[in-house]
Write a protein that holds these residues in place. Structure first.
Motif, PDB file in Angstrom:
ATOM      1  N   GLN A   1       0.822  -1.209   0.000  1.00 47.67           N
ATOM      2  CA  GLN A   1       0.000   0.000   0.000  1.00 47.67           C
ATOM      3  C   GLN A   1       0.859   1.263   0.000  1.00 47.67           C
ATOM      4  OE1 GLN A   1      -3.158   0.262  -0.420  1.00 47.67           O
ATOM      5  NE2 GLN A   1      -3.791  -1.882  -0.226  1.00 47.67           N
TER       6      GLN A   1
ATOM      7  N   ARG B   1       0.750   4.188  -2.964  1.00 52.92           N
ATOM      8  CA  ARG B   1       0.539   5.622  -2.744  1.00 52.92           C
ATOM      9  C   ARG B   1       1.706   6.438  -3.294  1.00 52.92           C
ATOM     10  NH1 ARG B   1      -1.250   3.507   2.285  1.00 52.92           N
ATOM     11  NH2 ARG B   1       0.793   3.969   3.225  1.00 52.92           N
TER      12      ARG B   1
ATOM     13  N   TRP C   1      -8.835  -9.040  10.388  1.00 52.05           N
ATOM     14  CA  TRP C   1      -7.833  -8.116   9.834  1.00 52.05           C
ATOM     15  C   TRP C   1      -8.158  -7.724   8.402  1.00 52.05           C
ATOM     16  CZ3 TRP C   1      -4.306  -9.020   5.784  1.00 52.05           C
ATOM     17  CH2 TRP C   1      -3.355  -8.021   5.593  1.00 52.05           C
ATOM     18  N   LYS C   2      -8.539  -8.702   7.581  1.00 51.91           N
ATOM     19  CA  LYS C   2      -8.783  -8.365   6.172  1.00 51.91           C
ATOM     20  C   LYS C   2     -10.023  -7.475   6.025  1.00 51.91           C
ATOM     21  CE  LYS C   2     -11.566 -12.263   4.457  1.00 51.91           C
ATOM     22  NZ  LYS C   2     -11.643 -13.327   3.424  1.00 51.91           N
ATOM     23  N   SER C   3     -11.025  -7.658   6.899  1.00 52.54           N
ATOM     24  CA  SER C   3     -12.197  -6.789   6.851  1.00 52.54           C
ATOM     25  C   SER C   3     -11.822  -5.361   7.222  1.00 52.54           C
ATOM     26  CB  SER C   3     -13.282  -7.314   7.798  1.00 52.54           C
ATOM     27  OG  SER C   3     -13.748  -8.582   7.378  1.00 52.54           O
ATOM     28  N   ALA C   4     -10.977  -5.224   8.240  1.00 54.22           N
ATOM     29  CA  ALA C   4     -10.553  -3.890   8.666  1.00 54.22           C
ATOM     30  C   ALA C   4      -9.723  -3.200   7.585  1.00 54.22           C
ATOM     31  CB  ALA C   4      -9.759  -3.992   9.969  1.00 54.22           C
ATOM     32  N   GLN C   5      -8.827  -3.958   6.949  1.00 54.57           N
ATOM     33  CA  GLN C   5      -7.983  -3.364   5.909  1.00 54.57           C
ATOM     34  C   GLN C   5      -8.793  -2.997   4.668  1.00 54.57           C
ATOM     35  OE1 GLN C   5      -4.752  -2.514   6.442  1.00 54.57           O
ATOM     36  NE2 GLN C   5      -5.248  -3.199   8.520  1.00 54.57           N
ATOM     37  N   HIS C   6      -9.789  -3.812   4.356  1.00 55.89           N
ATOM     38  CA  HIS C   6     -10.641  -3.485   3.203  1.00 55.89           C
ATOM     39  C   HIS C   6     -11.406  -2.195   3.458  1.00 55.89           C
ATOM     40  CE1 HIS C   6     -14.357  -3.755   0.712  1.00 55.89           C
ATOM     41  NE2 HIS C   6     -13.475  -4.101  -0.205  1.00 55.89           N
ATOM     42  N   ALA C   7     -11.907  -2.040   4.683  1.00 47.68           N
ATOM     43  CA  ALA C   7     -12.634  -0.820   5.017  1.00 47.68           C
ATOM     44  C   ALA C   7     -11.732   0.405   4.943  1.00 47.68           C
ATOM     45  CB  ALA C   7     -13.241  -0.952   6.418  1.00 47.68           C
ATOM     46  N   GLU C   8     -10.454   0.235   5.306  1.00 55.32           N
ATOM     47  CA  GLU C   8      -9.517   1.364   5.332  1.00 55.32           C
ATOM     48  C   GLU C   8      -8.957   1.693   3.958  1.00 55.32           C
ATOM     49  OE1 GLU C   8      -5.088   2.273   7.194  1.00 55.32           O
ATOM     50  OE2 GLU C   8      -6.469   0.960   8.288  1.00 55.32           O
ATOM     51  N   THR C   9      -8.678   0.666   3.122  1.00 51.76           N
ATOM     52  CA  THR C   9      -7.967   0.893   1.860  1.00 51.76           C
ATOM     53  C   THR C   9      -8.806   0.622   0.609  1.00 51.76           C
ATOM     54  OG1 THR C   9      -7.170  -1.396   1.745  1.00 51.76           O
ATOM     55  CG2 THR C   9      -5.825   0.179   2.991  1.00 51.76           C
ATOM     56  N   SER C  10      -9.975  -0.015   0.762  1.00 48.69           N
ATOM     57  CA  SER C  10     -10.833  -0.451  -0.353  1.00 48.69           C
ATOM     58  C   SER C  10     -10.191  -1.562  -1.185  1.00 48.69           C
ATOM     59  CB  SER C  10     -11.194   0.729  -1.272  1.00 48.69           C
ATOM     60  OG  SER C  10     -11.946   1.692  -0.562  1.00 48.69           O
TER      61      SER C  10
END
Length: 455
Positions: A64, A68, A96-105
């Protein structure tokens, strides 16, 4: 291996060479000035546990950070590991993967040992399997008996001696490589197998011929250990299919010959298995609890495919042979317009016997044989095609003897289609249409009526 597997399944994928780092990317698909999918490989063995979590998080964070910095977007990030996660790490991973998806799409997935094994059995991955997982001992030149997996013991083994275990005595499984007609073939799923005591073994199934490029195939093979009338009959049938495919294979929706041989220890035919979805995948039938009559648009598509399958069967009949084993899995749709092809020649050239062919849509005369003439095979194909069509249209298998007409299920079709379809389902083959081609005008009439109903 991961790079080649990804490229086989997603042509155009590229590998990043570390210099000094890889930017959090092992393999990617897309453009580094736009959007990409990333595969990150970690050799975690024998399992993925607590100690590996930090490495996973650091790899994702690195990917990530570089996205950027260089202005591209990661749509999906795939972790590839040759093992499985323990219970606690699985719980951590899902959160963890749900949290990262919400943060980074970025969508996060995993190819673990189950996912990797599944993908390696796909036809597209055959060359990868051949390159990284060759059969034990390579492919030495073998005598004919050994080449097809048969060990013939000497006539006298001596007191107390026993014959070595014959590889033909075991049932090969999907993902194994076996010899068929002199070619190394990777099995796609478990083959069907029938045994004639210790005299012969008959196998049919899907495989990939290990070549450059790999060739998806369907095979019929009999391994013969000793002379036997049934073994001879199976070999004769395969020889007939070989000659038939050599003459008309690849025409009008019929399979194309890849390879074949007939010898004293093996008879086998390999035909090309075209890419496409099966009739079952597109039209069903589905489980009874979910079965419903088709909507008008899908019904038009089904009747169109049925009409074309009737024409394909007519081509086989014109050559003097019948299929007698038609099922929704044996019809492949090659394009969105529904151009069908037969996966194999079924029982063409095989002597008729009670209980022949798949039980699904088996015609009454296949169960009992009886005193029917030679024409029965043609009418058997008529029955199987009509039964498949009726079942998928209505959501119900045709009742033996007196199935309900299509009108009873709300279909606005001409009486001609109802009459021909119900006649084709008659238990008495002598009362059915004599050839699949005789179904075509009625199927076309049904297509026209349903298509006009939408305007």
């Amino acid at each position: 291996m991961i790079a080649q597997l990804v490229d086989a399944l997603h042509p155009g994928a590229r590998r990043i060479s570390p210099n000094p780092g890889d930017g959090g990317i092992d393999v990617f698909l897309g453009r580094l000035d736009d959007r990409i999918v990333v595969w990150q490989s970690k050799y975690f063995m024998p399992r993925v546990g607590r100690s590996q979590r930090r490495q996973i998080m650091e790899s994702f964070a690195s990917a990530q950070k570089n996205a950027r910095a260089f202005g591209y977007r990661i749509d999906k990030w795939v972790l590839c590991v040759p093992s499985s996660m323990d219970h606690h790490t699985t719980l951590w991973w899902d959160g963890w993967k749900s949290a990262q998806h919400a943060e980074t799409s970025t969508k996060i997935c995993i190819w673990d040992e189950t996912g990797l094994r599944s993908r390696l059995t796909r036809p597209e991955a055959a060359a990868v399997v051949a390159a990284f997982y060759p059969p034990p001992g390579g492919s030495p030149q073998l005598p004919a008996e050994a080449e097809v997996g048969i060990i013939v013991p000497p006539a006298d083994l001596g007191p107390g001696a026993s014959a070595p275990r014959d590889p033909a005595d075991r049932h090969p499984r999907g993902g194994e490589t076996i010899r068929i007609a002199g070619r190394n073939c990777l099995l796609q799923g478990d083959p069907q197998q029938w045994r004639g005591g210790d005299a012969w073994v008959l196998r049919t199934g899907a495989a990939t011929v290990m070549a450059a490029p790999p060739n998806p195939a369907w095979f019929r093979q009999v391994l013969i250990r000793r002379p036997d009338p049934d073994a001879e009959a199976h070999a004769e049938a395969i020889d007939t299919q070989l000659r038939l495919l050599d003459r008309i294979g690849g025409r009008r929706g019929l399979p194309r010959l890849l390879e074949g041989r007939v010898s004293s220890v093996e008879a086998a035919v390999l035909s090309a298995r075209p890419a496409g979805r099966t009739w079952r995948e597109v039209f069903g039938p589905v489980a009874p609890a979910r079965a419903r009559p088709l909507d008008r648009v899908t019904a038009v598509g089904l009747l169109t495919v049925a009409e074309r399958v009737a024409d394909v069967l007519a081509g086989l009949h014109d050559a003097g042979h019948t299929h007698r084993a038609l099922t929704p899995d044996g019809v492949l749709l090659l394009d969105p317009r529904g151009a069908p092809a037969l996966r194999d020649l079924g029982l063409a050239g095989v002597r008729r016997r009670p209980g022949e062919g798949p039980a699904e849509y088996r015609a009454p005369e296949q169960e009992r044989l009886g005193f029917h003439g030679a024409e029965v095979g043609f009418r058997t194909d008529v029955h199987r095609l009509a039964a498949m069509t009726y079942h998928c249209l209505t959501g119900r298998p045709p009742a033996r003897g007196l199935p309900a007409p299509l009108h009873a299920f709300g279909f606005d079709v001409p009486a001609e289609l109802d009459e021909v379809l119900l006649a084709a389902l008659d238990p008495d083959p002598d009362r059915r249409p004599a050839r699949p081609g005789l179904l075509i005008p009625a199927l076309r009439a049904g297509i026209d009526r349903l298509a006009r109903a939408g305007h």
